[in-house]
Design a protein around this motif. Structure first.
Motif, PDB file in Angstrom:
ATOM      1  N   SER A 314      37.258  42.596  43.844  1.00 12.35           N
ATOM      2  CA  SER A 314      37.294  42.329  41.772  1.00 12.35           C
ATOM      3  C   SER A 314      38.185  41.491  41.879  1.00 12.35           C
ATOM      4  N   PRO A 315      38.193  40.872  40.706  1.00 13.37           N
ATOM      5  CA  PRO A 315      39.067  40.109  40.081  1.00 13.37           C
ATOM      6  C   PRO A 315      39.971  40.159  39.945  1.00 13.37           C
ATOM      7  N   GLU A 316      39.873  41.557  39.241  1.00  7.64           N
ATOM      8  CA  GLU A 316      41.353  42.333  39.249  1.00  7.64           C
ATOM      9  C   GLU A 316      42.193  42.393  40.065  1.00  7.64           C
ATOM     10  N   ASN A 317      41.945  42.214  41.869  1.00  8.73           N
ATOM     11  CA  ASN A 317      42.806  41.953  42.781  1.00  8.73           C
ATOM     12  C   ASN A 317      43.450  40.908  43.136  1.00  8.73           C
ATOM     13  N   LEU A 318      43.081  40.124  42.374  1.00  9.83           N
ATOM     14  CA  LEU A 318      44.003  38.561  42.178  1.00  9.83           C
ATOM     15  C   LEU A 318      44.526  38.426  41.554  1.00  9.83           C
TER      16      LEU A 318
END
Length: 1024
Positions: A314-318
């Motif tokens: 997920s982009p939130e992990n980045l």
């Protein structure tokens, strides 16, 4: 009233500050919040840190508002009601007013990831879950405090029966009683934590924390600057690299020696600029993996890399990765809006996450986020960064590796999606390939080089932290070394399945803990994503049961057997028909009972939810026993068990033994908090129960829900599980569609028509296949052809449909057949019949054609006819040349056209007029007999006709009333007869007689006219 604080509490806090270790305090009582300020004051005196941040987490309501002005009013009201001690008011309000406190709801705890706090306060114990517990505790830095506030309890063992908020999700209509086994194990584990103290709201230490009775102040080995050995090494390294750009600036941002070493290794690979190279970074949570990757990507920008792609589940992990990319390029004298721009997503689901950084200081450079399932779009990539790779399916990670530099990072043990599939399979494979390529020394075509980096030092606290060890043991986070090596595997047919008693498993006994750690280790080794909440689900959910597959057990040896396979089962169904009808009418499905509600929704059937079944939640096999038949053996034994083929009849009393509910002991109820001792239970049932000694639940089906892959589907299909649902939308994390399969269990409660292997599921299974076939061109267009063929294929042969003609008269017109014939004779291009291909494909896969196609031919027909793919897409998927595909396609069309041509010719012959068939049967009479009978009939008709002409009644009208014998007299005279032969005599008839005679004459004349007309008409007919 002022009271002296126990010196052991102050010693524990001071030791934690010196060693950079965390300390944890459980405060029991309604006035526990009053002691927060006191503990904060002790921390302030022990630590020289001037700025402190505090995290305060709660469920839904704070007793004192986070707003400064409202706090004053609430404090005055609480003082007036006697809820606050007058002596503590100034101290407590000063704490709230001066400290930097971050208030956070438990449901929003994800937003605090990446932050660091000096103190963490957790209230509302009922709302805590293992995920929240790990997430919040891991934000506390070394030397900080963790405070858990509990309301007043009569005894600590009352936690054993405390109803947690999460239990509401575990309850179903047929299983309502949740047992808080996790709380019991949680409380017992506290006694083993050396940095944890349980006390009341007056700071009196309870007997459960007797392990700190002899706590002594510790001394640290620090230099004159107050630095430890590792910190001194890091400082020296930064001094050496200060004048070496860009490495010096980037290493200067590192917090630990391990992190600095990892950044240097990444930068070496970047400046080497060797293609086909992989660098993997493995570490536990909180070691700074994402930060190290971000600094390394900043180094790649300085090295001139133009196309850099980053991916994660997920982009939130980045978030942390992009944050440290910006910090790294800022350290290299890059200015935002002048040298680079940060692009954030407008998608509300991504919550404004950073997805791209455009750099244009030297030349155009791009750092772009890409979804894992979009790996096919990777083109002209120079560096690919895969963060949290363990949460991405292994086949997708493999497909991402290409002729470019690849950086991997994975959380092997942690609370945010743990999984060892990456480390056990992919990394092992890359290491072996790298060794082979180095040994072969093939310079023309070198293999992929590989390097593995591990981080052991935590960013926030020093090694040897007691809270970390306690949390890892409680939540089974660090189970990498809990899998014993099996030197000799028994045959699958020699293994047996055992039922695991959860009361004993979560009792915190030494042997039970070892067995639990091994079970969780198999989960972590077999699945991409695990979370601590899974542990609470295993412990407390009333409908869940655990089974383990073991080899032959030697009872003479006092040791735990090796676990070959673990199966977690959830009992579902037994829903009232009223609830099913209500769900259908409202269009929503309650939580729990996953398969019954989905079945009810898909087929609008209110009967199926009333049946009882079991869903296999997880099945995990030992890494040394993969693909050796142990998973199949476990499923087969489980099926036989629920079919009643294992339980001994003499021991089966028809009742399923229930796990005993957890209750407070009588001694615990009588003892006070200051006198109560907490110990594991001494009388417990056996941990493992042979299935032959436990009667099974009465079930109607077994079910499974899983991510649809070819290997998994073949595994369950081989076990005779039949699909009834495939999700239309793939998972955003794995890119897989959810699939649910069922297997009917022989039961006398359901009447089944016919002898199909599907049993009562046969009509539902056929309906699913029809719907799946229709959706292949819409929702499942990107599904691989092999997987689609497996789903459509049927193990049993129900026979062709009654309409085996294919319905050519109704579907294909004569013009369609002419175009099809022209294509089969190579007179037109295949584009002329593309509109007919879906029709023919649906007919064939609907089993309405007796035509036989090969596997390749069926694959081409499915791709072009059902999935509506063009030749180029089919070429890429099947790996064939365009000419081969078109050649196969025309062969398929010839076979299908031959079938329709024969059907059309039969229908044409049936529509033509035909002569009536004559029946040449022999006569029963001879010719003479037939003529004699005919002659007799004619004579009888003539006789009847003559008799009618001489009827006396008709001649009576011509009778002469000769009373005086006038006629005789006239005849005697003779001479008076005229030439015409007429003789006139006098009549004696009355007028009435004359009238009657006249009427009779008219009727006779009319009948005569009718006869004449009839003769005329008959004569006309004869003339004609």
């Amino acid at each position: 009233m002022r009271k002296k604080v126990d010196a052991r509490i102050r010693t524990l806090i001071e030791n934690g500050v010196k060693l950079r270790h965390r300390s944890m305090f459980f405060i029991v009582g309604d006035r526990s919040r009053d002691q927060i300020a006191n503990l904060n004051m002790m921390l302030r005196h022990a630590s020289v840190k001037s700025r402190r941040s505090i995290l305060w987490c709660y469920r839904d309501k704070l007793e004192i508002s986070s707003h400064k002005q409202k706090q004053k009013k609430q404090v005055k009201k609480m003082m007036a009601r006697g809820l606050l001690d007058q002596d503590l008011v100034d101290h407590y309000t000063l704490f709230l007013a001066t400290e930097d406190i971050t208030y956070c709801l438990y449901k929003d705890s994800e937003r605090i990831l990446g932050n660091t706090f000096s103190m963490c306060i957790l209230q509302d114990f009922e709302a805590l879950t293992p995920n929240i517990l790990a997430r919040t505790i891991e934000t506390v830095e070394g030397g900080g405090l963790i405070l858990l506030l509990l309301r007043s309890l009569s005894s600590l063992t009352s936690l054993y029966t405390m109803v947690m908020d999460v239990h509401e999700r575990f309850r179903t209509e047929s299983h309502t009683e949740a047992a808080p086994r996790f709380n019991e194990r949680f409380l017992l584990s506290i006694a083993s934590c050396k940095a944890c103290v349980v006390m009341d709201d007056e700071l009196n230490i309870l007997p459960i924390s007797s392990h700190i009775c002899n706590i002594q102040p510790v001394s640290t080995s620090e230099d004159s600057e107050g630095l430890s050995e590792r910190e001194r090494e890091l400082k020296d390294l930064k001094e050496q690299l200060r004048d070496t750009p860009p490495m010096g600036q980037l290493v200067g941002k590192c917090c630990t020696m391990d992190q600095a070493t990892a950044v240097i290794s990444f930068l070496d690979a970047i400046f080497d600029k060797t293609l086909r190279r992989t660098v993997a970074l493995l570490a536990n949570r909180g070691r700074g993996k994402s930060a190290a990757l971000g600094l390394s990507v900043a180094g790649a920008v300085a090295a001139g890399y133009s196309n850099i792609f980053v991916t994660a589940p997920s982009p939130e992990n980045l978030k942390t990765l992009f944050e440290f990319i910006c910090k790294g390029i800022n350290a290299l004298d890059y200015k935002e809006h002048l040298h680079y721009d940060v692009v954030k997503s407008n998608d509300p689901e991504m919550k404004k996450a950073t997805i791209q950084i455009n750099v244009y200081k030297q030349h155009r450079q791009t750092i772009q986020y890409i979804r894992p399932q979009e790996h096919a779009k990777l083109s002209q990539v120079e560096l690919l960064v895969i963060d949290e790779a363990a949460a991405i399916p292994l086949p997708i990670v493999r497909s991402m590796l290409g002729p470019y530099l690849v950086f991997l990072s994975s959380t092997v043990n942690g609370y945010e999606g743990t999984g060892r599939s990456l480390s056990l399979k992919l990394i092992e494979q890359l290491e072996s390939q790298s060794k082979v390529s180095m040994q072969s020394g093939n310079g023309s075509n070198p293999g992929r080089s590989f390097k593995k980096i591990e981080l052991n030092e935590s960013i926030r606290y020093a090694p040897g932290d007691s809270i970390e060890s306690w949390l890892n043991g409680l939540l089974c986070l660090d189970v990498a070394n809990s899998i014993p090596n099996i030197t000799r595997l028994p045959g699958p047919n020699k293994c047996d399945l055992y039922y695991v008693n959860r009361d004993t498993l979560f009792s915190y006994h030494k042997e039970s803990e070892i067995f639990l750690q091994r079970m969780m280790a198999l989960y972590v080794a077999s699945h991409y994503k695990n979370s601590p909440n899974d542990l609470q689900l295993m412990a407390d959910a009333p409908a869940h049961h655990l089974f383990v597959l073991l080899g032959p057990v030697d009872e003479t040896k006092n040791q735990l057997p090796d676990i070959l396979c673990v199966i977690q089962v959830c009992l579902e169904g037994q829903i009232s028909r009223k609830s099913a009808l209500k769900s259908l009418s409202e269009g929503r499905s309650p939580s729990g009972d996953q398969i019954p509600w989905k079945f009810c929704e898909q087929f609008q059937d209110e009967v199926f939810p009333t049946l009882s079944g079991a869903r296999i939640v997880r099945i995990a096999v030992h890494p040394s026993a993969l693909k050796a038949g142990y998973g199949s053996a476990a499923v087969n034994i489980l099926t036989r068990y629920y079919q009643g083929q294992i339980t001994h009849l003499e021991e089966d009393d028809g009742q399923v033994p229930e796990e005993s509910p957890i209750k407070d002991s009588e001694a615990a109820k009588k003892a006070s908090l200051l006198e109560e001792t907490i110990e594991p239970k001494k009388t417990l049932p056996p941990l493992l129960v042979h299935l032959g000694k436990r009667p099974p639940e009465r079930l109607h089906y077994l079910g499974v829900s899983f991510g649809l892959t070819l290997d998994l589907f073949k595994f369950w299909k081989k076990r005779q599980f039949y699909p009834f649902y495939v999700g239309h939308i793939p998972s955003p994390v794995t890119g897989e569609h959810t699939c649910m399969v069922l297997k009917p269990i022989n039961n006398d409660d359901i009447k089944v028509a016919g002898s199909s292997q599907c049993g009562f599921l046969e009509p539902f299974y056929q309906d699913f296949r029809q719907r799946f076939r229709r959706l292949l061109g819409i929702c499942f267009r990107n599904l691989s052809y092999s997987l689609a063929m497996s789903v459509l294929a049927s193990d049993h042969e129900p026979g062709l449909s009654e309409d085996t003609t294919g319905g050519s008269k109704l579907i294909l017109t004569s013009y369609d057949l002419k175009r099809l014939e022209a294509y089969t004779h190579n007179l037109v291009d295949f584009h002329m019949i593309l509109d007919l291909v879906p029709i023919l494909a649906h007919q064939y896969f609907q089993e309405k054609m007796p035509a036989t196609l090969g596997p390749v031919q069926e694959s081409v027909l499915l791709c072009m006819g059902l999935q509506n793919k063009d030749v180029t897409s089919v070429k890429d998927e099947l790996g064939l040349e365009r000419e081969q595909i078109l050649s196969t396609f025309i062969k398929v069309m010839r076979k299908l056209y031959g079938h329709h041509k024969s059907v059309a010719s039969k229908e044409m012959d049936a529509s033509l007029p035909r002569l009536k068939e004559i029946d040449f049967t022999p006569l029963t009479k001879s010719l003479d007999e037939d003529l004699n009978e005919a002659a007799q009939e004619v004579m009888e008709q003539m006789r009847a006709r003559n008799e009618g002409l001489l009827d006396p009644e008709q001649l009576q009208q011509y009778a002469i009333n000769d009373v005086d014998d006038e006629l005789g007299k006239a005849l005697k005279k003779g001479g008076n007869v005229s030439a015409s032969g007429l003789v006139s005599i006098k009549s004696n008839k009355t007028p009435s007689d004359s009238k009657h005679g006249k009427k009779h004459k008219e009727s006779a004349s009319s009948s005569k006219r009718k006869v004449k007309h009839g003769d005329k008409s008959s004569s006309k007919k004869r003339k004609s």
